[in-house]
Write a protein that holds these residues in place. Sequence first.
Motif, PDB file in Angstrom:
ATOM      1  N   ALA B 323       0.814  -1.214   0.000  1.00 42.85           N
ATOM      2  CA  ALA B 323       0.000   0.000   0.000  1.00 42.85           C
ATOM      3  C   ALA B 323       0.846   1.262   0.000  1.00 42.85           C
ATOM      4  O   ALA B 323       0.316   2.362   0.023  1.00 42.85           O
ATOM      5  CB  ALA B 323      -0.915  -0.011   1.209  1.00 42.85           C
ATOM      6  N   LEU B 325       2.614   3.074  -2.095  1.00 47.26           N
ATOM      7  CA  LEU B 325       2.376   4.125  -3.084  1.00 47.26           C
ATOM      8  C   LEU B 325       1.115   4.921  -2.755  1.00 47.26           C
ATOM      9  O   LEU B 325       1.136   6.145  -2.659  1.00 47.26           O
ATOM     10  CB  LEU B 325       2.247   3.503  -4.479  1.00 47.26           C
ATOM     11  CG  LEU B 325       1.484   4.350  -5.499  1.00 47.26           C
ATOM     12  CD1 LEU B 325       2.228   5.640  -5.789  1.00 47.26           C
ATOM     13  CD2 LEU B 325       1.255   3.577  -6.775  1.00 47.26           C
ATOM     14  N   SER B 326       0.009   4.199  -2.560  1.00 42.65           N
ATOM     15  CA  SER B 326      -1.244   4.902  -2.321  1.00 42.65           C
ATOM     16  C   SER B 326      -1.221   5.634  -0.985  1.00 42.65           C
ATOM     17  O   SER B 326      -1.825   6.696  -0.836  1.00 42.65           O
ATOM     18  CB  SER B 326      -2.412   3.925  -2.369  1.00 42.65           C
ATOM     19  OG  SER B 326      -2.272   3.059  -3.468  1.00 42.65           O
ATOM     20  N   ALA B 327      -0.528   5.065  -0.020  1.00 43.57           N
ATOM     21  CA  ALA B 327      -0.463   5.707   1.293  1.00 43.57           C
ATOM     22  C   ALA B 327       0.241   7.058   1.204  1.00 43.57           C
ATOM     23  O   ALA B 327      -0.081   7.989   1.937  1.00 43.57           O
ATOM     24  CB  ALA B 327       0.242   4.799   2.295  1.00 43.57           C
ATOM     25  N   ALA B 329      -0.169   9.160  -0.951  1.00 44.08           N
ATOM     26  CA  ALA B 329      -1.140  10.155  -1.427  1.00 44.08           C
ATOM     27  C   ALA B 329      -1.777  10.918  -0.275  1.00 44.08           C
ATOM     28  O   ALA B 329      -2.475  11.898  -0.477  1.00 44.08           O
ATOM     29  CB  ALA B 329      -2.214   9.477  -2.274  1.00 44.08           C
ATOM     30  N   ARG B 330      -1.549  10.450   0.963  1.00 45.04           N
ATOM     31  CA  ARG B 330      -2.081  11.163   2.116  1.00 45.04           C
ATOM     32  C   ARG B 330      -1.494  12.561   2.257  1.00 45.04           C
ATOM     33  O   ARG B 330      -2.110  13.456   2.805  1.00 45.04           O
ATOM     34  CB  ARG B 330      -1.758  10.407   3.409  1.00 45.04           C
ATOM     35  CG  ARG B 330      -2.581   9.175   3.574  1.00 45.04           C
ATOM     36  CD  ARG B 330      -2.096   8.299   4.690  1.00 45.04           C
ATOM     37  NE  ARG B 330      -2.959   7.149   4.747  1.00 45.04           N
ATOM     38  CZ  ARG B 330      -3.967   7.014   5.609  1.00 45.04           C
ATOM     39  NH1 ARG B 330      -4.178   7.921   6.528  1.00 45.04           N
ATOM     40  NH2 ARG B 330      -4.733   5.953   5.568  1.00 45.04           N
TER      41      ARG B 330
END
Lengths: 433, 467
Positions: B323, B325-327, B329-330
């Motif tokens: 996760a 990469l998407s994390a 984005a926080r």
Amino acid sequence: MTQKTTTPAISDEQLLQCMHCGMCLPTCPTYSLTLRERSSPRGRIRLIKKFSGGELGISETFVEEMNFCLNCRACETACPAGVDYHHLLEFARVAVRSNTKRSVLQKLGKALLDKLFTRPYILKKLARVLYFYQKSGLERLVLASGVLRLMPGNLDRTARLSPRISPRPASEILPEKIPAKGEKKYTVALLTGCVQDVSFAEVTRHAAEVLAWNGCEVHVPRGQVCCGSLHGHIGDLETAGALFSRNAAAFDVSRFDAIIVTAAGCGSFMKEYRDTFAAAGENMRQQAEAFSAKVRDIHEFLAEIPLKKPQRHLPLTVTYHDACHLAHAQKITRQPRQLLEMIPGLTLVPLPESTWCCGSAGTYNLTHPEPAFALLERKVSNIASTCATVVASANPGCSIQIAYGLKEKGMQTEVVHPISLLWQAYGPGEEKW
Amino acid sequence: MSAIIKALQEITGNDRVLTSPEDLITLGYDGTPVLENAPLAGVIPADAEQVSRIMHLANDSGTPVVPRGSGTGLSGGSVPVPGSIVMLFPRWNRIIEIDEANLTAKVQAGVITADLHAAVEQRGLFYPPDPGSMKICTIGGNVAENSGGLRGLKYGVTANYTMGLQVVLPTGEIIETGNKCVKDVAGLRLTDLFTGSEGILGIFTEVLVRLIPRPAASKTMLATFDRIEDAAESVSEIIAKKIIPCTLEFLDSTTIECVEAYARIGLPSGLAALLLIEVDGHPAVVAEEAEQIVAICKQHRALEVTLAADAAEAERLKTARRAALSALARLKPTTILEDATVPRSEVATMVTRIREIARKYDLTFGNFGHAGDGNLHPTCLTDERDAEEMHRVELAFEEIFRAALDLGGTITGEHGIGLAKKQFLRTSTPDAKMELLQKIKASFDPNNILNPGKIIDSHPRCETLHT
């Protein structure tokens, strides 16, 4: 009395937070049914983004997709980027509500929702009638006659889905104040709720007793009403706001260590009063902030305090269904299981896809019977695979839905609130207040 | 209604042709930042025969076709080109056969990677490629992108497990490549040419994959460091000691904080770097190698090395890493991920170069990646609405790619060229090689109808390279 609530605003930041990686797709019940991108959280966010940017109008398909979503929030649990999905969805639903004409049936539904849940005495009167209808054998006659199947819509199924009514509502059984048994360590307030009050009165009573046995002085404030979640989730923030204001007046929050809720849906909505009414007037915003800060789910609260050891043996095989509004909205998955595991003799078996929505989702099973019952079937077959004799479920909506599904399949499995099991294990004696 | 839509409906039936604005908008993107383009229509063929008829229609009418699995690609491979038909495979999810005698599985192209993992693991077999999106990405998409994953270091990538394909060519013919034989030198290895072709050479309808026995045991470790160099040296030392872990992942401080905010695995704050290491194989070897790795990390000043207590904890750690990469984005509205890759001996140098470049252009980067196989994921945290900053981001990535190439690496290890890196491929590839790529594309797809404009521009360009 009613204070003005404003449409929740969404910012570009919230929309850009989604980096469309697709991690949410495999956890979305509606996507699993259609396998169509527009029915996925990622797809809906993109549609909301286009709508918010003025590139897409409120079309029939847009409305359909926004309402097709169960708002189960499994996508939020899955989302590494921390997208506040339900906030975006509720924004879209408010927009849909204020921009679309409602059918006569929808208007009737709304009127009913407004009247019933904003005026507890009407709900209780209706419950009384329903209770006698169920108790007298008239209900069995009506269902057996098949007359409801001749009626339009899903009246027959709706009737079969209607919850069992308790002999007396919790708000009438329970005194305004229940003293702690032994040393008083906490002062808490208990939400009796709306549907919960008339059809799950015993759960509320069990909760009150379990709390009292563990050192809580339990207050059951009079004048409390429905938490407003049923209205909030379909985008009617006006009514939700009015209900909140009445609860804020009924609960003197500064007196309590916690406001305890036994229903997942109510707990999650009440914890979010602070966000839902953040854009309201200063007074209401402050009230909401103070209120939300005190809201605790009963499992969450009990797991935080030292508990007496339950002594009574319950030789049951139990499986636990995670209500969406506990698991995904409140991130409470460990505590109910911990409490169940405390019970001597009880075997807790894991439920496959335990955090997958059962299809109840507020009034979703009435408005979207087809997907709701497809999801219910999936839930029931998962339950069957565990061979458990009891399903523990901590949300009235889920309990009604799952009990209906089990019965339709001819299964004997019972649906019980975890706190009722704990209450039994404490070796209940009927408390006299 | 346009003639194309009508013709599509005749092939597949009306309900399999998507034309509503809501459908088109939501078919307009994949996992790549910024790129977006609504297609003319979406179509869901029922079988290879229909795919073939659609390709004939596309050629006759000059309508481009873009194949799309689950839309999790990271280079824009499935982002529609203007006026195109997006081809979808949502119910192509049947595992046709698991052949335990030959250690192969035959699947429809729309099978979800994690579903294949589960099905073969039940039988004591193993399909190693495990891209970060494995719970939703499709095998067809994996073959198109030649996807990697956490286990690349020891087990390789999708190409190492693709034995055969059923392919619909851009001109509509249905062909089969490869077979269950381990050895086969009849003709050119077409399977290898199709693998990693990013949907420009053919549409995969069935995939024959190689399986291996499932490793009997595994151990997962987490090592934390307060100096990034110590982590890098530990990696070099592990490889130098002839240990090949199946996973050897690196996360820097920014990434660690974001992952912790999402997964709450209990990482302390203020760490400079973290290594996630897994060894698998025979239980005795696993125990010995795990012990050696712990010792190596400690010699290189690891703050702490912890072993996952059980399989569930190990899985939790790996899920958290997937996760990453998407994390990230926080932190900022836009997250631009790259996958510059270097020979593994150069990982430490490359990480240092990336940090220098980030400083030079005043940008925030999260760095993580497959340290063991040299595949890094420098991720720029930025804001697509800020044109000035986006320009600096472009310059920074150009320098990062240049640095990777200078160290003997590549501009993409596993995400592909697609649209996102086309320009960098052109500027970094000699003319003769570029022309060869174009000739191959033209010989498969003379009308330039299948996913045109991805990887390469199909009509040779006259401008000088290396602008």
